[in-house]
Design a protein around this motif. Structure first.
Motif, mmCIF file in Angstrom:
data_model
loop_
_atom_site.group_PDB
_atom_site.id
_atom_site.type_symbol
_atom_site.label_atom_id
_atom_site.label_comp_id
_atom_site.label_asym_id
_atom_site.label_seq_id
_atom_site.Cartn_x
_atom_site.Cartn_y
_atom_site.Cartn_z
ATOM 1 N N SER A 266 0.830 -1.190 0.000
ATOM 2 C CA SER A 266 0.000 0.000 0.000
ATOM 3 C C SER A 266 0.870 1.248 0.000
ATOM 4 O O SER A 266 1.860 1.340 0.727
ATOM 5 C CB SER A 266 -0.887 0.003 1.242
ATOM 6 N N SER A 267 0.494 2.207 -0.824
ATOM 7 C CA SER A 267 1.257 3.450 -0.854
ATOM 8 C C SER A 267 1.071 4.224 0.458
ATOM 9 O O SER A 267 1.950 4.978 0.861
ATOM 10 C CB SER A 267 0.837 4.300 -2.041
ATOM 11 N N TRP A 268 -0.091 4.027 1.101
ATOM 12 C CA TRP A 268 -0.311 4.698 2.396
ATOM 13 C C TRP A 268 0.639 4.164 3.446
ATOM 14 O O TRP A 268 1.136 4.917 4.292
ATOM 15 C CB TRP A 268 -1.759 4.522 2.853
ATOM 16 N N ARG A 269 0.913 2.889 3.409
ATOM 17 C CA ARG A 269 1.825 2.305 4.389
ATOM 18 C C ARG A 269 3.225 2.881 4.189
ATOM 19 O O ARG A 269 3.891 3.266 5.165
ATOM 20 C CB ARG A 269 1.853 0.786 4.229
ATOM 21 N N SER A 270 3.670 2.970 2.959
ATOM 22 C CA SER A 270 4.994 3.532 2.682
ATOM 23 C C SER A 270 5.065 4.994 3.112
ATOM 24 O O SER A 270 6.059 5.436 3.694
ATOM 25 C CB SER A 270 5.314 3.428 1.193
ATOM 26 N N THR A 271 4.002 5.738 2.822
ATOM 27 C CA THR A 271 3.964 7.149 3.212
ATOM 28 C C THR A 271 4.019 7.295 4.727
ATOM 29 O O THR A 271 4.737 8.150 5.261
ATOM 30 C CB THR A 271 2.686 7.818 2.661
ATOM 31 N N ALA A 272 3.268 6.458 5.432
ATOM 32 C CA ALA A 272 3.263 6.524 6.896
ATOM 33 C C ALA A 272 4.633 6.190 7.463
ATOM 34 O O ALA A 272 5.089 6.822 8.431
ATOM 35 C CB ALA A 272 2.204 5.573 7.447
ATOM 36 N N ILE A 273 5.315 5.213 6.873
ATOM 37 C CA ILE A 273 6.656 4.848 7.350
ATOM 38 C C ILE A 273 7.626 6.005 7.152
ATOM 39 O O ILE A 273 8.408 6.351 8.045
ATOM 40 C CB ILE A 273 7.152 3.574 6.633
ATOM 41 N N VAL A 274 7.584 6.643 5.992
ATOM 42 C CA VAL A 274 8.496 7.760 5.713
ATOM 43 C C VAL A 274 8.205 8.932 6.642
ATOM 44 O O VAL A 274 9.121 9.512 7.252
ATOM 45 C CB VAL A 274 8.400 8.186 4.232
ATOM 46 N N LEU A 275 6.927 9.311 6.760
ATOM 47 C CA LEU A 275 6.580 10.444 7.625
ATOM 48 C C LEU A 275 6.885 10.140 9.087
ATOM 49 O O LEU A 275 7.337 11.017 9.831
ATOM 50 C CB LEU A 275 5.117 10.824 7.433
ATOM 51 N N GLY A 276 6.651 8.901 9.521
ATOM 52 C CA GLY A 276 6.983 8.519 10.890
ATOM 53 C C GLY A 276 8.474 8.590 11.142
ATOM 54 O O GLY A 276 8.917 9.041 12.208
ATOM 55 N N SER A 277 9.266 8.169 10.174
ATOM 56 C CA SER A 277 10.724 8.239 10.317
ATOM 57 C C SER A 277 11.202 9.680 10.402
ATOM 58 O O SER A 277 12.067 10.020 11.219
ATOM 59 C CB SER A 277 11.406 7.545 9.138
ATOM 60 N N VAL A 278 10.633 10.547 9.573
ATOM 61 C CA VAL A 278 11.006 11.962 9.613
ATOM 62 C C VAL A 278 10.624 12.577 10.959
ATOM 63 O O VAL A 278 11.410 13.321 11.563
ATOM 64 C CB VAL A 278 10.343 12.729 8.431
ATOM 65 N N ALA A 279 9.435 12.262 11.449
ATOM 66 C CA ALA A 279 9.009 12.789 12.747
ATOM 67 C C ALA A 279 9.924 12.282 13.858
ATOM 68 O O ALA A 279 10.284 13.043 14.774
ATOM 69 C CB ALA A 279 7.561 12.400 13.013
ATOM 70 N N ALA A 280 10.316 11.011 13.798
ATOM 71 C CA ALA A 280 11.209 10.460 14.815
ATOM 72 C C ALA A 280 12.563 11.161 14.803
ATOM 73 O O ALA A 280 13.131 11.470 15.855
ATOM 74 C CB ALA A 280 11.375 8.957 14.598
ATOM 75 N N VAL A 281 13.093 11.429 13.621
ATOM 76 C CA VAL A 281 14.383 12.122 13.524
ATOM 77 C C VAL A 281 14.261 13.541 14.075
ATOM 78 O O VAL A 281 15.147 14.019 14.799
ATOM 79 C CB VAL A 281 14.885 12.128 12.065
ATOM 80 N N ILE A 282 13.167 14.230 13.761
ATOM 81 C CA ILE A 282 12.966 15.594 14.273
ATOM 82 C C ILE A 282 12.882 15.576 15.787
ATOM 83 O O ILE A 282 13.504 16.411 16.473
ATOM 84 C CB ILE A 282 11.708 16.225 13.638
ATOM 85 N N LEU A 283 12.121 14.642 16.342
ATOM 86 C CA LEU A 283 12.007 14.545 17.803
ATOM 87 C C LEU A 283 13.344 14.200 18.449
ATOM 88 O O LEU A 283 13.706 14.766 19.484
ATOM 89 C CB LEU A 283 10.954 13.514 18.185
ATOM 90 N N LEU A 284 14.098 13.289 17.841
ATOM 91 C CA LEU A 284 15.403 12.916 18.378
ATOM 92 C C LEU A 284 16.355 14.105 18.369
ATOM 93 O O LEU A 284 17.059 14.363 19.360
ATOM 94 C CB LEU A 284 15.993 11.757 17.574
ATOM 95 N N LEU A 285 16.380 14.856 17.269
ATOM 96 C CA LEU A 285 17.255 16.033 17.205
ATOM 97 C C LEU A 285 16.823 17.094 18.203
ATOM 98 O O LEU A 285 17.663 17.751 18.830
ATOM 99 C CB LEU A 285 17.263 16.601 15.783
ATOM 100 N N GLY A 286 15.536 17.279 18.359
ATOM 101 C CA GLY A 286 15.043 18.235 19.361
ATOM 102 C C GLY A 286 15.412 17.809 20.763
ATOM 103 O O GLY A 286 15.798 18.640 21.597
ATOM 104 N N TYR A 287 15.320 16.520 21.082
ATOM 105 C CA TYR A 287 15.676 16.011 22.395
ATOM 106 C C TYR A 287 17.168 16.197 22.669
ATOM 107 O O TYR A 287 17.559 16.626 23.748
ATOM 108 C CB TYR A 287 15.289 14.527 22.506
ATOM 109 N N VAL A 288 17.998 15.887 21.656
ATOM 110 C CA VAL A 288 19.447 16.051 21.816
ATOM 111 C C VAL A 288 19.771 17.526 22.025
ATOM 112 O O VAL A 288 20.603 17.881 22.875
ATOM 113 C CB VAL A 288 20.191 15.476 20.587
ATOM 114 N N ASN A 289 19.134 18.413 21.287
ATOM 115 C CA ASN A 289 19.370 19.848 21.430
ATOM 116 C C ASN A 289 18.896 20.335 22.798
ATOM 117 O O ASN A 289 19.534 21.167 23.428
ATOM 118 C CB ASN A 289 18.653 20.616 20.309
ATOM 119 N N PHE A 290 17.766 19.815 23.283
ATOM 120 C CA PHE A 290 17.219 20.192 24.593
ATOM 121 C C PHE A 290 18.156 19.734 25.698
ATOM 122 O O PHE A 290 18.413 20.489 26.643
ATOM 123 C CB PHE A 290 15.827 19.547 24.764
#
Length: 85
Positions: A57-81
């Motif tokens: 499903s293209s929705w599954r692939s999209t969700a995986i990509v967006l989830g990965s991007v959100a995880a990286v953003i949260l991780l970088l924010g946590y490291v910066n905090f």
């Protein structure tokens, strides 16, 4: 002098474009020679591509990509905090 060269070149192009017989390209000559001995089988206009494997499903692939991007953003924010304290 360069203007004269341009005029001569334009004349040559018009002369070549106006030729009655144009030699086929190398690919066209190669295919003609190949097809003379072994002609291709007739094919319908839009041939059936055959069985396809089911795609994910293209929705599954999209969700995986967006989830990965959100995880990286949260991780970088946590490291910066953590670095600011």
């Amino acid at each position: 002098m360069p203007e004269q060269d341009d005029r001569e070149r334009e004349f040559d192009l018009r002369w070549a474009d106006g030729a009655e017989f144009k030699e086929p390209s190398a690919r066209a000559r190669m295919l003609a020679a190949r097809w003379k001995e072994n002609p291709p089988r007739p094919q319908p206009f839009r041939a059936d591509p055959g069985p396809r494997t089911p795609r994910r499903s293209s929705w599954r692939s999209t969700a995986i990509v967006l989830g990965s991007v959100a995880a990286v953003i949260l991780l970088l924010g946590y490291v910066n905090f953590r670095a600011s304290y």
